[in-house]
Design a protein around this motif. Sequence first.
Motif, PDB file in Angstrom:
ATOM      1  N   ALA A   1       0.886  -1.162   0.000  1.00  0.00           N
ATOM      2  CA  ALA A   1       0.000   0.000   0.000  1.00  0.00           C
ATOM      3  C   ALA A   1       0.924   1.212   0.000  1.00  0.00           C
ATOM      4  O   ALA A   1       1.884   1.252   0.766  1.00  0.00           O
ATOM      5  CB  ALA A   1      -0.867  -0.005   1.248  1.00  0.00           C
ATOM      6  N   ALA A   2       0.661   2.178  -0.877  1.00  0.00           N
ATOM      7  CA  ALA A   2       1.570   3.316  -0.994  1.00  0.00           C
ATOM      8  C   ALA A   2       0.792   4.612  -1.185  1.00  0.00           C
ATOM      9  O   ALA A   2      -0.369   4.598  -1.593  1.00  0.00           O
ATOM     10  CB  ALA A   2       2.513   3.096  -2.182  1.00  0.00           C
ATOM     11  N   GLY A   3       1.467   5.698  -0.898  1.00  0.00           N
ATOM     12  CA  GLY A   3       0.884   7.011  -1.137  1.00  0.00           C
ATOM     13  C   GLY A   3       1.288   7.492  -2.522  1.00  0.00           C
ATOM     14  O   GLY A   3       2.453   7.365  -2.908  1.00  0.00           O
TER      15      GLY A   3
ATOM     16  N   LEU B   1       4.423   9.365   8.514  1.00  0.00           N
ATOM     17  CA  LEU B   1       4.214   9.727   7.112  1.00  0.00           C
ATOM     18  C   LEU B   1       5.052  10.963   6.814  1.00  0.00           C
ATOM     19  O   LEU B   1       5.836  11.407   7.650  1.00  0.00           O
ATOM     20  CB  LEU B   1       2.721   9.919   6.858  1.00  0.00           C
ATOM     21  CG  LEU B   1       1.973   8.595   7.100  1.00  0.00           C
ATOM     22  CD1 LEU B   1       0.542   8.820   7.476  1.00  0.00           C
ATOM     23  CD2 LEU B   1       2.095   7.681   5.907  1.00  0.00           C
ATOM     24  N   GLU B   2       4.883  11.537   5.603  1.00  0.00           N
ATOM     25  CA  GLU B   2       5.782  12.593   5.153  1.00  0.00           C
ATOM     26  C   GLU B   2       5.216  13.979   5.437  1.00  0.00           C
ATOM     27  O   GLU B   2       4.008  14.186   5.402  1.00  0.00           O
ATOM     28  CB  GLU B   2       6.021  12.470   3.638  1.00  0.00           C
ATOM     29  CG  GLU B   2       6.592  11.137   3.222  1.00  0.00           C
ATOM     30  CD  GLU B   2       5.604   9.983   3.305  1.00  0.00           C
ATOM     31  OE1 GLU B   2       4.446  10.177   2.921  1.00  0.00           O
ATOM     32  OE2 GLU B   2       6.004   8.912   3.790  1.00  0.00           O
TER      33      GLU B   2
ATOM     34  N   GLY C   1       6.254   4.601   0.184  1.00  0.00           N
ATOM     35  CA  GLY C   1       5.764   3.589   1.112  1.00  0.00           C
ATOM     36  C   GLY C   1       6.875   3.132   2.042  1.00  0.00           C
ATOM     37  O   GLY C   1       7.944   3.750   2.092  1.00  0.00           O
TER      38      GLY C   1
ATOM     39  N   THR D   1      -3.134   4.137  -2.056  1.00  0.00           N
ATOM     40  CA  THR D   1      -4.251   4.226  -1.109  1.00  0.00           C
ATOM     41  C   THR D   1      -4.658   5.652  -0.809  1.00  0.00           C
ATOM     42  O   THR D   1      -5.709   5.891  -0.226  1.00  0.00           O
ATOM     43  CB  THR D   1      -3.876   3.542   0.217  1.00  0.00           C
ATOM     44  OG1 THR D   1      -2.656   4.130   0.690  1.00  0.00           O
ATOM     45  CG2 THR D   1      -3.685   2.045   0.035  1.00  0.00           C
ATOM     46  N   ASN D   2      -3.809   6.597  -1.159  1.00  0.00           N
ATOM     47  CA  ASN D   2      -4.106   8.002  -0.853  1.00  0.00           C
ATOM     48  C   ASN D   2      -3.228   8.891  -1.713  1.00  0.00           C
ATOM     49  O   ASN D   2      -2.176   8.454  -2.185  1.00  0.00           O
ATOM     50  CB  ASN D   2      -3.843   8.287   0.636  1.00  0.00           C
ATOM     51  CG  ASN D   2      -2.469   7.839   1.045  1.00  0.00           C
ATOM     52  OD1 ASN D   2      -2.220   6.664   1.261  1.00  0.00           O
ATOM     53  ND2 ASN D   2      -1.548   8.774   1.102  1.00  0.00           N
TER      54      ASN D   2
ATOM     55  N   ASN E   1      -0.841  12.105  -1.959  1.00  0.00           N
ATOM     56  CA  ASN E   1       0.030  12.857  -1.084  1.00  0.00           C
ATOM     57  C   ASN E   1       0.461  14.109  -1.865  1.00  0.00           C
ATOM     58  O   ASN E   1       1.442  14.081  -2.581  1.00  0.00           O
ATOM     59  CB  ASN E   1       1.233  11.946  -0.788  1.00  0.00           C
ATOM     60  CG  ASN E   1       1.821  12.179   0.563  1.00  0.00           C
ATOM     61  OD1 ASN E   1       1.551  13.198   1.175  1.00  0.00           O
ATOM     62  ND2 ASN E   1       2.634  11.264   1.024  1.00  0.00           N
TER      63      ASN E   1
HETATM   64 CL1  6GU Z   1       1.346   8.749   2.073  1.00  0.00          CL
HETATM   65  N1  6GU Z   1       3.434   7.460   2.869  1.00  0.00           N
HETATM   66  C1  6GU Z   1       4.081   6.388   3.220  1.00  0.00           C
HETATM   67  N2  6GU Z   1       5.351   6.537   3.615  1.00  0.00           N
HETATM   68  N3  6GU Z   1       3.552   5.157   3.225  1.00  0.00           N
HETATM   69  C2  6GU Z   1       2.283   5.038   2.841  1.00  0.00           C
HETATM   70  C3  6GU Z   1       1.545   6.126   2.453  1.00  0.00           C
HETATM   71  C4  6GU Z   1       2.173   7.361   2.488  1.00  0.00           C
HETATM   72  N4  6GU Z   1       0.314   5.704   2.101  1.00  0.00           N
HETATM   73  C5  6GU Z   1       0.298   4.379   2.273  1.00  0.00           C
HETATM   74  N5  6GU Z   1       1.491   3.972   2.714  1.00  0.00           N
END
Ligand code: 6GU
Length: 275
Positions: free
Chosen positions: A115-117, A194-195, A212, A236-237, A239
Amino acid sequence: MTSPDLTTSITSHILEKIDNFQVGTIGIILGSGLGEAITKLDDAIEIPYSEIPGLPQSTVKGHSGRLIYGFMNKKPVLVFSGRFHLYEGYTAAEACLSIRIMGTLGIKKVFLTNAAGAINPQFDAGDLMLITDHINFTGQSPLTGHNYEEWGLRFPDMSKVYCEELRNTALEAAKAVSVRLERGVYIQLSGPNLETPAETRMFKLLGGDAVGMSTAIEAVTAVHMGMKVMGIACLTNKNLPDCMAETTHEGVIEQASKSSAAMSALIREIISRIN
Ligand code: 6GU
């Protein structure tokens, strides 16, 4: 510490429970919230991580912590549902133990999911992204320390981490099952925070499309062992540094869970296309 002795002892426990383990098995690691992405395996054998001596327990919500062996379109797959993260306190080498186990079992192809931003503003939450390359921004390498020659080279090349053939198969498969599949560079951070907007701006400048807390170090480990790697991030979102929305772990898990069906359809189709 990981070592060939440790992984061999773990794989012997695994092989006691999976007595029909086959050559050509594809390895899969499922990321946060993606535990449902692979449910219906034929002739499935499930082993909770807690029943495998030597394996750390995954401590994160949304990671169920079980190993599943079974068949998808008659092809054998070994699924690690739940992974080990740097932010849980594991060293990079420990966090990549699943890959060492797969390599020791003779697995030659590994699919990494996460799952990643999304930091590429053209990408949407809910999209899947095929990882074309990565930036390991963790400051750590899973290969630090003694190099076991039976595992791989001291200085392995990283010019082709994500197998081009598997990538092409993934793109064709995505078309066939009508799943939108973006392509991009994944940046791994250690987390767990998170960032900030300034960090997100920097990661965009560095050429990242998604951020991620996993995958890159696993990909490095898999390449070290001579395995072919494919990576798919579930975005998933969004950023966006100039209109930062709050990101919560619950939101990430919820979106990943919603994308599980697309991830599942895509992985099934890819596997059906692999000889
Ligand atoms: Cl926005 N950042 C990171 N570092 N990991 C994530 C993420 C964001 N969304 C899902 N995993």
